[in-house]
Design a protein around this motif. Structure first.
Motif, PDB file in Angstrom:
ATOM      1  N   THR A  92      50.823  54.407  53.635  1.00 30.94           N
ATOM      2  CA  THR A  92      51.294  55.231  52.516  1.00 30.94           C
ATOM      3  C   THR A  92      50.334  55.185  51.341  1.00 30.94           C
ATOM      4  O   THR A  92      50.518  55.934  50.365  1.00 30.94           O
ATOM      5  N   ARG A  93      49.343  54.274  51.391  1.00 32.59           N
ATOM      6  CA  ARG A  93      48.294  54.151  50.389  1.00 32.59           C
ATOM      7  C   ARG A  93      48.864  53.883  48.993  1.00 32.59           C
ATOM      8  O   ARG A  93      48.481  54.515  48.004  1.00 32.59           O
ATOM      9  N   ASP A  94      49.784  52.946  48.918  1.00 29.36           N
ATOM     10  CA  ASP A  94      50.292  52.516  47.614  1.00 29.36           C
ATOM     11  C   ASP A  94      50.308  50.994  47.556  1.00 29.36           C
ATOM     12  O   ASP A  94      50.293  50.313  48.578  1.00 29.36           O
ATOM     13  N   TYR A  95      50.306  50.465  46.324  1.00 31.07           N
ATOM     14  CA  TYR A  95      50.279  49.020  46.159  1.00 31.07           C
ATOM     15  C   TYR A  95      50.915  48.640  44.829  1.00 31.07           C
ATOM     16  O   TYR A  95      51.054  49.469  43.919  1.00 31.07           O
ATOM     17  N   ILE A  96      51.287  47.364  44.735  1.00 31.95           N
ATOM     18  CA  ILE A  96      51.790  46.802  43.493  1.00 31.95           C
ATOM     19  C   ILE A  96      51.090  45.467  43.249  1.00 31.95           C
ATOM     20  O   ILE A  96      50.720  44.772  44.196  1.00 31.95           O
ATOM     21  N   LYS A  97      50.901  45.131  41.985  1.00 33.20           N
ATOM     22  CA  LYS A  97      50.403  43.820  41.601  1.00 33.20           C
ATOM     23  C   LYS A  97      51.574  42.999  41.082  1.00 33.20           C
ATOM     24  O   LYS A  97      52.246  43.396  40.126  1.00 33.20           O
ATOM     25  N   LEU A  98      51.803  41.871  41.729  1.00 31.39           N
ATOM     26  CA  LEU A  98      52.915  41.020  41.332  1.00 31.39           C
ATOM     27  C   LEU A  98      52.568  40.275  40.048  1.00 31.39           C
ATOM     28  O   LEU A  98      51.405  39.914  39.827  1.00 31.39           O
ATOM     29  N   PRO A  99      53.564  40.036  39.199  1.00 33.38           N
ATOM     30  CA  PRO A  99      53.305  39.235  37.996  1.00 33.38           C
ATOM     31  C   PRO A  99      52.970  37.804  38.381  1.00 33.38           C
ATOM     32  O   PRO A  99      53.331  37.323  39.458  1.00 33.38           O
ATOM     33  N   SER A 100      52.272  37.111  37.510  1.00 33.32           N
ATOM     34  CA  SER A 100      51.893  35.732  37.782  1.00 33.32           C
ATOM     35  C   SER A 100      53.131  34.841  37.821  1.00 33.32           C
ATOM     36  O   SER A 100      53.996  34.921  36.942  1.00 33.32           O
ATOM     37  N   PRO A 101      53.227  33.981  38.839  1.00 30.10           N
ATOM     38  CA  PRO A 101      54.378  33.063  38.889  1.00 30.10           C
ATOM     39  C   PRO A 101      54.191  31.845  38.002  1.00 30.10           C
ATOM     40  O   PRO A 101      55.123  31.073  37.801  1.00 30.10           O
ATOM     41  N   ARG A 102      52.984  31.665  37.469  1.00 32.94           N
ATOM     42  CA  ARG A 102      52.692  30.474  36.668  1.00 32.94           C
ATOM     43  C   ARG A 102      53.000  30.714  35.194  1.00 32.94           C
ATOM     44  O   ARG A 102      52.122  30.604  34.340  1.00 32.94           O
ATOM     45  N   GLN A 103      54.230  31.028  34.890  1.00 34.27           N
ATOM     46  CA  GLN A 103      54.598  31.307  33.503  1.00 34.27           C
ATOM     47  C   GLN A 103      54.707  30.032  32.680  1.00 34.27           C
ATOM     48  O   GLN A 103      54.549  30.058  31.468  1.00 34.27           O
ATOM     49  N   THR A 104      54.994  28.936  33.352  1.00 33.17           N
ATOM     50  CA  THR A 104      55.155  27.668  32.622  1.00 33.17           C
ATOM     51  C   THR A 104      54.207  26.590  33.124  1.00 33.17           C
ATOM     52  O   THR A 104      54.243  25.466  32.644  1.00 33.17           O
ATOM     53  N   THR A 105      53.362  26.944  34.101  1.00 29.34           N
ATOM     54  CA  THR A 105      52.471  25.957  34.707  1.00 29.34           C
ATOM     55  C   THR A 105      51.039  26.427  34.611  1.00 29.34           C
ATOM     56  O   THR A 105      50.720  27.536  35.007  1.00 29.34           O
ATOM     57  N   SER A 106      50.169  25.591  34.094  1.00 30.35           N
ATOM     58  CA  SER A 106      48.749  25.930  34.040  1.00 30.35           C
ATOM     59  C   SER A 106      48.073  25.499  35.334  1.00 30.35           C
ATOM     60  O   SER A 106      48.588  24.671  36.083  1.00 30.35           O
ATOM     61  N   LYS A 107      46.895  26.065  35.588  1.00 28.57           N
ATOM     62  CA  LYS A 107      46.172  25.763  36.821  1.00 28.57           C
ATOM     63  C   LYS A 107      45.854  24.277  36.956  1.00 28.57           C
ATOM     64  O   LYS A 107      45.950  23.706  38.045  1.00 28.57           O
ATOM     65  N   ASP A 108      45.468  23.654  35.857  1.00 32.85           N
ATOM     66  CA  ASP A 108      45.050  22.258  35.947  1.00 32.85           C
ATOM     67  C   ASP A 108      46.215  21.307  36.185  1.00 32.85           C
ATOM     68  O   ASP A 108      46.026  20.125  36.441  1.00 32.85           O
ATOM     69  N   GLN A 109      47.438  21.809  36.106  1.00 26.77           N
ATOM     70  CA  GLN A 109      48.608  20.990  36.416  1.00 26.77           C
ATOM     71  C   GLN A 109      48.968  21.029  37.894  1.00 26.77           C
ATOM     72  O   GLN A 109      49.781  20.244  38.359  1.00 26.77           O
ATOM     73  N   LEU A 110      48.376  21.977  38.648  1.00 26.12           N
ATOM     74  CA  LEU A 110      48.753  22.170  40.036  1.00 26.12           C
ATOM     75  C   LEU A 110      48.042  21.175  40.946  1.00 26.12           C
ATOM     76  O   LEU A 110      46.826  21.020  40.893  1.00 26.12           O
TER      77      LEU A 110
END
Length: 380
Positions: free
Chosen positions: A132-150
Protein backbone atom coordinates in the motif's frame (compact mmCIF):
# COMPACT_ATOMS: atom_id res chain seq x y z
CA UNK A 1 -20.06 -16.23 -34.05
CA UNK A 2 -20.52 -13.90 -31.07
CA UNK A 3 -23.23 -11.30 -31.27
CA UNK A 4 -22.81 -7.75 -30.01
CA UNK A 5 -24.91 -8.62 -26.96
CA UNK A 6 -22.70 -11.62 -26.14
CA UNK A 7 -19.57 -9.51 -26.52
CA UNK A 8 -20.94 -6.93 -24.11
CA UNK A 9 -21.87 -9.70 -21.67
CA UNK A 10 -18.23 -10.93 -21.72
CA UNK A 11 -16.95 -7.44 -21.00
CA UNK A 12 -19.39 -6.84 -18.16
CA UNK A 13 -19.14 -10.34 -16.69
CA UNK A 14 -17.87 -9.20 -13.27
CA UNK A 15 -20.64 -6.60 -13.02
CA UNK A 16 -23.17 -9.41 -12.70
CA UNK A 17 -21.31 -11.20 -9.93
CA UNK A 18 -21.99 -10.45 -6.26
CA UNK A 19 -19.17 -8.48 -4.67
CA UNK A 20 -18.37 -11.29 -2.23
CA UNK A 21 -17.65 -13.64 -5.14
CA UNK A 22 -15.41 -11.04 -6.82
CA UNK A 23 -13.55 -10.60 -3.52
CA UNK A 24 -13.13 -14.36 -3.23
CA UNK A 25 -11.67 -14.56 -6.74
CA UNK A 26 -9.33 -11.57 -6.52
CA UNK A 27 -8.03 -12.50 -3.06
CA UNK A 28 -6.67 -15.75 -4.51
CA UNK A 29 -4.46 -13.96 -7.03
CA UNK A 30 -0.71 -13.49 -6.53
CA UNK A 31 0.11 -10.18 -4.88
CA UNK A 32 1.45 -8.52 -8.01
CA UNK A 33 -1.57 -9.59 -10.08
CA UNK A 34 -3.99 -8.42 -7.39
CA UNK A 35 -2.22 -5.06 -7.23
CA UNK A 36 -2.60 -4.65 -11.01
CA UNK A 37 -6.34 -5.20 -10.61
CA UNK A 38 -6.53 -1.85 -8.83
CA UNK A 39 -5.87 -0.22 -12.19
CA UNK A 40 -8.67 -2.05 -14.02
CA UNK A 41 -11.54 0.19 -12.94
CA UNK A 42 -12.69 2.41 -10.08
CA UNK A 43 -15.05 -0.21 -8.59
CA UNK A 44 -12.15 -2.66 -8.26
CA UNK A 45 -9.90 0.06 -6.87
CA UNK A 46 -12.43 0.62 -4.12
CA UNK A 47 -13.12 -3.09 -3.67
CA UNK A 48 -9.48 -3.97 -3.02
CA UNK A 49 -9.41 -1.40 -0.20
CA UNK A 50 -12.39 -2.85 1.65
CA UNK A 51 -11.94 -4.80 4.90
CA UNK A 52 -13.67 -7.76 3.21
CA UNK A 53 -10.96 -8.05 0.55
CA UNK A 54 -8.07 -7.23 2.92
CA UNK A 55 -9.15 -9.88 5.44
CA UNK A 56 -9.86 -12.46 2.75
CA UNK A 57 -6.41 -11.93 1.23
CA UNK A 58 -4.72 -12.14 4.66
CA UNK A 59 -6.51 -15.45 5.33
CA UNK A 60 -4.69 -16.96 2.33
CA UNK A 61 -1.08 -15.92 2.99
CA UNK A 62 1.71 -16.87 0.61
CA UNK A 63 4.73 -17.37 2.90
CA UNK A 64 8.02 -15.89 1.87
CA UNK A 65 10.93 -13.72 2.91
CA UNK A 66 12.02 -10.14 2.31
CA UNK A 67 15.75 -9.68 1.70
CA UNK A 68 17.74 -6.45 1.55
CA UNK A 69 19.84 -6.78 -1.62
CA UNK A 70 21.15 -3.19 -1.67
CA UNK A 71 20.78 -0.22 0.63
CA UNK A 72 17.03 0.54 0.91
CA UNK A 73 16.24 -1.97 -1.86
CA UNK A 74 14.46 -5.23 -1.08
CA UNK A 75 13.46 -8.41 -2.89
CA UNK A 76 10.44 -10.51 -1.90
CA UNK A 77 10.86 -14.25 -2.48
CA UNK A 78 7.76 -16.41 -2.09
CA UNK A 79 7.74 -20.14 -1.40
CA UNK A 80 5.72 -21.43 -4.33
CA UNK A 81 5.08 -24.96 -3.05
CA UNK A 82 6.10 -27.53 -0.45
CA UNK A 83 8.90 -28.94 -2.57
CA UNK A 84 11.26 -26.01 -2.38
CA UNK A 85 11.98 -22.60 -3.83
CA UNK A 86 11.34 -21.60 -7.42
CA UNK A 87 14.74 -21.28 -9.12
CA UNK A 88 15.92 -19.88 -12.42
CA UNK A 89 18.50 -21.51 -14.68
CA UNK A 90 21.34 -20.23 -12.48
CA UNK A 91 19.81 -21.76 -9.34
CA UNK A 92 18.82 -18.44 -7.89
CA UNK A 93 15.49 -17.90 -6.18
CA UNK A 94 12.97 -16.13 -8.41
CA UNK A 95 11.86 -12.76 -7.02
CA UNK A 96 8.09 -12.24 -6.74
CA UNK A 97 8.48 -8.46 -6.58
CA UNK A 98 10.82 -5.82 -5.19
CA UNK A 99 10.51 -2.40 -3.60
CA UNK A 100 12.54 0.49 -2.22
CA UNK A 101 12.04 2.37 1.03
CA UNK A 102 12.72 6.08 1.61
CA UNK A 103 14.50 5.42 4.91
CA UNK A 104 17.65 3.47 5.73
CA UNK A 105 16.39 1.61 8.79
CA UNK A 106 16.95 -2.15 9.29
CA UNK A 107 13.94 -4.45 9.11
CA UNK A 108 13.05 -6.18 12.33
CA UNK A 109 10.04 -8.42 11.69
CA UNK A 110 6.61 -8.52 10.06
CA UNK A 111 3.02 -9.65 10.62
CA UNK A 112 0.21 -9.81 8.05
CA UNK A 113 2.16 -7.74 5.53
CA UNK A 114 3.06 -4.95 7.99
CA UNK A 115 6.81 -4.58 8.43
CA UNK A 116 8.38 -3.26 11.62
CA UNK A 117 11.74 -1.50 11.26
CA UNK A 118 14.03 -0.62 14.15
CA UNK A 119 17.06 1.66 13.89
CA UNK A 120 20.48 0.62 15.19
CA UNK A 121 20.23 3.07 18.09
CA UNK A 122 16.45 2.46 18.35
CA UNK A 123 15.85 6.11 17.47
CA UNK A 124 13.70 5.23 14.45
CA UNK A 125 10.79 2.86 14.96
CA UNK A 126 8.77 2.55 11.77
CA UNK A 127 5.86 0.49 10.49
CA UNK A 128 5.23 0.22 6.77
CA UNK A 129 3.42 -1.76 4.12
CA UNK A 130 5.31 -1.93 0.79
CA UNK A 131 2.12 -2.98 -1.04
CA UNK A 132 0.00 0.00 0.00
CA UNK A 133 3.14 2.19 0.16
CA UNK A 134 2.33 3.87 3.47
CA UNK A 135 4.20 4.10 6.75
CA UNK A 136 4.12 5.57 10.23
CA UNK A 137 6.89 6.63 12.60
CA UNK A 138 6.23 5.51 16.14
CA UNK A 139 6.88 7.96 18.98
CA UNK A 140 9.93 7.30 21.11
CA UNK A 141 9.21 4.95 24.03
CA UNK A 142 12.03 6.50 26.06
CA UNK A 143 10.01 9.34 27.52
CA UNK A 144 11.46 8.89 30.98
CA UNK A 145 14.63 6.91 30.23
CA UNK A 146 17.81 8.22 28.67
CA UNK A 147 20.06 6.07 26.49
CA UNK A 148 22.87 5.96 29.02
CA UNK A 149 20.51 4.45 31.60
CA UNK A 150 19.73 1.44 29.39
CA UNK A 151 21.44 -1.86 30.06
CA UNK A 152 19.63 -3.66 27.21
CA UNK A 153 16.68 -3.10 24.89
CA UNK A 154 14.82 -5.52 22.57
CA UNK A 155 11.64 -5.36 20.50
CA UNK A 156 8.99 -7.68 19.16
CA UNK A 157 6.07 -7.13 16.80
CA UNK A 158 2.94 -9.19 16.30
CA UNK A 159 -0.82 -9.43 16.22
CA UNK A 160 -3.25 -10.90 18.73
CA UNK A 161 -5.10 -13.94 17.36
CA UNK A 162 -8.27 -13.09 19.29
CA UNK A 163 -8.70 -9.35 18.73
CA UNK A 164 -6.50 -8.75 15.67
CA UNK A 165 -4.75 -5.93 17.54
CA UNK A 166 -1.25 -5.16 16.24
CA UNK A 167 1.32 -4.50 18.97
CA UNK A 168 4.96 -3.51 19.26
CA UNK A 169 6.52 -4.83 22.47
CA UNK A 170 9.61 -3.30 24.04
CA UNK A 171 11.61 -5.22 26.64
CA UNK A 172 14.34 -3.27 28.37
CA UNK A 173 16.50 -3.12 31.47
CA UNK A 174 17.74 0.01 33.20
CA UNK A 175 20.97 0.36 35.15
CA UNK A 176 20.16 0.88 38.83
CA UNK A 177 22.94 1.63 41.27
CA UNK A 178 24.70 -1.36 42.89
CA UNK A 179 22.25 -3.99 41.63
CA UNK A 180 21.26 -5.97 38.55
CA UNK A 181 18.55 -4.65 36.26
CA UNK A 182 15.07 -6.13 36.05
CA UNK A 183 13.31 -6.74 32.73
CA UNK A 184 10.60 -4.17 32.12
CA UNK A 185 7.99 -3.96 29.37
CA UNK A 186 6.19 -1.35 27.29
CA UNK A 187 3.55 -1.99 24.62
CA UNK A 188 2.46 0.14 21.67
CA UNK A 189 -0.98 -0.69 20.29
CA UNK A 190 -0.91 0.38 16.64
CA UNK A 191 -3.69 2.93 16.25
CA UNK A 192 -3.41 4.49 19.72
CA UNK A 193 -0.40 6.73 19.15
CA UNK A 194 1.20 6.09 22.54
CA UNK A 195 3.20 3.60 24.61
CA UNK A 196 2.03 2.16 27.92
CA UNK A 197 3.76 0.29 30.71
CA UNK A 198 2.85 -3.37 31.17
CA UNK A 199 3.49 -5.11 34.51
CA UNK A 200 6.45 -7.48 34.34
CA UNK A 201 6.64 -8.44 37.99
CA UNK A 202 6.09 -12.12 37.16
CA UNK A 203 9.45 -12.25 35.36
CA UNK A 204 12.18 -13.81 37.50
CA UNK A 205 14.71 -11.13 38.45
CA UNK A 206 17.54 -13.52 37.52
CA UNK A 207 16.47 -13.53 33.84
CA UNK A 208 18.63 -11.43 31.51
CA UNK A 209 18.01 -10.40 27.91
CA UNK A 210 20.40 -10.86 25.03
CA UNK A 211 21.34 -7.81 22.99
CA UNK A 212 20.08 -7.46 19.43
CA UNK A 213 17.72 -10.43 19.42
CA UNK A 214 14.27 -10.30 17.86
CA UNK A 215 11.05 -11.51 19.36
CA UNK A 216 9.80 -14.55 17.40
CA UNK A 217 6.05 -14.50 16.72
CA UNK A 218 4.05 -17.73 16.84
CA UNK A 219 0.32 -18.20 17.46
CA UNK A 220 -0.17 -14.77 18.98
CA UNK A 221 2.85 -15.04 21.29
CA UNK A 222 6.28 -13.41 21.15
CA UNK A 223 9.36 -15.36 22.27
CA UNK A 224 12.85 -14.25 23.31
CA UNK A 225 15.88 -16.29 24.35
CA UNK A 226 17.04 -15.31 27.85
CA UNK A 227 19.62 -16.42 30.41
CA UNK A 228 19.39 -17.01 34.13
CA UNK A 229 22.25 -15.50 36.08
CA UNK A 230 21.98 -18.44 38.47
CA UNK A 231 22.39 -21.06 35.71
CA UNK A 232 24.28 -20.31 32.50
CA UNK A 233 24.37 -23.96 31.41
CA UNK A 234 20.87 -23.83 29.95
CA UNK A 235 19.13 -20.95 28.28
CA UNK A 236 15.45 -20.19 28.75
CA UNK A 237 12.60 -18.86 26.61
CA UNK A 238 10.55 -15.85 27.67
CA UNK A 239 7.03 -15.81 26.21
CA UNK A 240 4.66 -12.84 26.00
CA UNK A 241 0.98 -13.45 25.20
CA UNK A 242 -0.20 -10.57 23.00
CA UNK A 243 -3.81 -11.12 24.02
CA UNK A 244 -3.52 -11.37 27.83
CA UNK A 245 -0.21 -9.43 28.00
CA UNK A 246 1.12 -11.96 30.51
CA UNK A 247 4.63 -13.44 30.63
CA UNK A 248 5.69 -17.05 31.08
CA UNK A 249 9.05 -18.81 31.04
CA UNK A 250 10.10 -22.31 29.99
CA UNK A 251 13.46 -23.96 29.45
CA UNK A 252 15.21 -24.32 26.12
CA UNK A 253 16.26 -27.85 25.07
CA UNK A 254 19.22 -29.32 26.94
CA UNK A 255 22.62 -28.34 25.54
CA UNK A 256 24.46 -30.72 23.24
CA UNK A 257 28.24 -30.78 23.53
CA UNK A 258 30.56 -27.95 24.44
CA UNK A 259 29.03 -25.36 22.11
CA UNK A 260 25.86 -24.81 24.11
CA UNK A 261 26.64 -21.14 24.80
CA UNK A 262 27.07 -20.31 21.12
CA UNK A 263 24.91 -20.50 18.04
CA UNK A 264 21.58 -21.07 19.77
CA UNK A 265 18.77 -18.93 18.37
CA UNK A 266 14.99 -19.12 18.21
CA UNK A 267 13.10 -19.24 14.93
CA UNK A 268 9.71 -19.98 13.40
CA UNK A 269 10.18 -23.30 11.66
CA UNK A 270 7.79 -25.91 10.25
CA UNK A 271 4.87 -24.14 11.95
CA UNK A 272 6.55 -24.60 15.33
CA UNK A 273 8.85 -22.69 17.61
CA UNK A 274 12.29 -23.91 16.63
CA UNK A 275 15.81 -23.56 17.90
CA UNK A 276 19.06 -24.04 15.99
CA UNK A 277 21.90 -25.74 17.75
CA UNK A 278 25.35 -27.29 17.13
CA UNK A 279 26.72 -30.60 18.27
CA UNK A 280 30.37 -31.30 19.05
CA UNK A 281 30.98 -32.62 15.52
CA UNK A 282 29.84 -29.17 14.27
CA UNK A 283 26.61 -30.53 12.79
CA UNK A 284 23.56 -28.28 12.60
CA UNK A 285 20.60 -29.48 14.63
CA UNK A 286 17.03 -28.17 14.76
CA UNK A 287 14.77 -28.63 17.76
CA UNK A 288 10.96 -28.38 17.59
CA UNK A 289 8.73 -27.44 20.50
CA UNK A 290 5.73 -29.76 20.86
CA UNK A 291 3.18 -27.36 22.31
CA UNK A 292 0.59 -29.87 23.51
CA UNK A 293 3.28 -31.66 25.53
CA UNK A 294 5.21 -28.54 26.49
CA UNK A 295 8.51 -30.25 25.69
CA UNK A 296 11.22 -30.18 23.05
CA UNK A 297 10.77 -33.54 21.34
CA UNK A 298 14.03 -35.22 20.37
CA UNK A 299 12.23 -37.20 17.68
CA UNK A 300 12.14 -34.02 15.63
CA UNK A 301 15.86 -33.36 15.64
CA UNK A 302 17.19 -33.17 12.09
CA UNK A 303 20.87 -33.22 11.12
CA UNK A 304 21.89 -31.07 8.16
CA UNK A 305 25.53 -31.97 7.63
CA UNK A 306 28.76 -30.42 8.80
CA UNK A 307 29.02 -26.64 9.11
CA UNK A 308 32.28 -25.29 7.79
CA UNK A 309 31.55 -21.83 6.40
CA UNK A 310 29.60 -20.18 9.25
CA UNK A 311 29.33 -19.86 13.02
CA UNK A 312 25.57 -19.48 13.39
CA UNK A 313 22.57 -20.44 11.29
CA UNK A 314 18.89 -19.56 11.43
CA UNK A 315 16.61 -22.07 9.66
CA UNK A 316 13.87 -20.34 7.68
CA UNK A 317 11.81 -23.10 6.11
CA UNK A 318 11.82 -26.88 5.69
CA UNK A 319 10.21 -28.62 2.73
CA UNK A 320 8.53 -32.00 2.37
CA UNK A 321 11.41 -33.42 0.36
CA UNK A 322 13.80 -32.76 3.26
CA UNK A 323 15.40 -29.64 1.77
CA UNK A 324 16.01 -26.72 4.14
CA UNK A 325 16.35 -23.00 3.51
CA UNK A 326 18.43 -21.13 6.10
CA UNK A 327 20.55 -18.06 6.75
CA UNK A 328 24.04 -17.75 8.19
CA UNK A 329 25.55 -15.09 10.43
CA UNK A 330 27.30 -13.52 7.43
CA UNK A 331 23.97 -12.82 5.73
CA UNK A 332 24.34 -15.69 3.26
CA UNK A 333 21.15 -17.52 2.31
CA UNK A 334 21.79 -21.25 2.13
CA UNK A 335 19.72 -23.96 0.48
CA UNK A 336 20.43 -27.47 1.72
CA UNK A 337 19.60 -30.32 -0.65
CA UNK A 338 18.55 -33.44 1.22
CA UNK A 339 19.19 -35.51 -1.89
CA UNK A 340 22.77 -34.43 -2.55
CA UNK A 341 23.60 -33.56 1.10
CA UNK A 342 25.14 -30.28 -0.10
CA UNK A 343 24.58 -26.55 0.34
CA UNK A 344 23.82 -24.06 -2.42
CA UNK A 345 25.32 -20.67 -1.50
CA UNK A 346 24.11 -18.83 -4.61
CA UNK A 347 20.41 -18.60 -3.79
CA UNK A 348 20.09 -14.82 -3.48
CA UNK A 349 22.55 -12.13 -4.53
CA UNK A 350 23.06 -9.54 -1.77
CA UNK A 351 25.40 -6.74 -2.75
CA UNK A 352 26.39 -3.20 -1.78
CA UNK A 353 25.31 -3.67 1.84
CA UNK A 354 27.35 -1.80 4.43
CA UNK A 355 26.09 -3.91 7.29
CA UNK A 356 24.40 -7.27 7.64
CA UNK A 357 20.61 -7.04 7.85
CA UNK A 358 18.78 -10.24 8.86
CA UNK A 359 16.25 -11.76 6.50
CA UNK A 360 12.64 -11.18 7.54
CA UNK A 361 9.78 -13.65 7.21
CA UNK A 362 7.04 -12.01 5.18
CA UNK A 363 3.62 -12.57 3.65
CA UNK A 364 2.19 -9.62 1.72
CA UNK A 365 -1.18 -7.99 2.37
CA UNK A 366 -3.24 -4.97 1.33
CA UNK A 367 -3.76 -3.78 4.91
CA UNK A 368 -3.30 -0.03 4.87
CA UNK A 369 -1.95 1.81 7.89
CA UNK A 370 -4.53 4.49 7.12
CA UNK A 371 -7.11 2.15 8.64
CA UNK A 372 -5.56 2.75 12.08
CA UNK A 373 -6.86 5.81 13.88
CA UNK A 374 -4.61 8.17 15.83
CA UNK A 375 -1.67 7.56 13.47
CA UNK A 376 0.10 10.10 11.27
CA UNK A 377 0.41 8.10 8.05
CA UNK A 378 2.82 9.08 5.24
CA UNK A 379 3.21 7.68 1.72
CA UNK A 380 6.30 6.74 -0.26
Amino acid sequence: MKTADNSKMDQDFFEYLPSEIVVNILSRLPTRAAAVCKCVCKPWLGLLATPEFVNSHISRPVPGIVVETRSRSYDVIEFVDELGLHFDDEHRAIVAFNFELPFDVPMHSSANGLIFLSGVDRDDLIQCNPITRDYIKLPSPRQTTSKDQLAVENFGFGVSKMTGQYKVVRLFGEKPLHEEYRIECQVYNVGTGSWRKVPSGSIDSSLKLYKDVRGVLLDGNLHWMVDKTTNFSCRWVLRFDLQTELFSVFSAPPPIGINFLFGRSLCFFRDCLGLSDFSDDRSILIWFLVEDKGIWDKDFIREFGRRDHYNYVWPIRAFENGDVFMESDFGNLLYYSNKSKTFDYNVVVREDRDTYTPTTMYASSFLSLKSFVMENVSSF
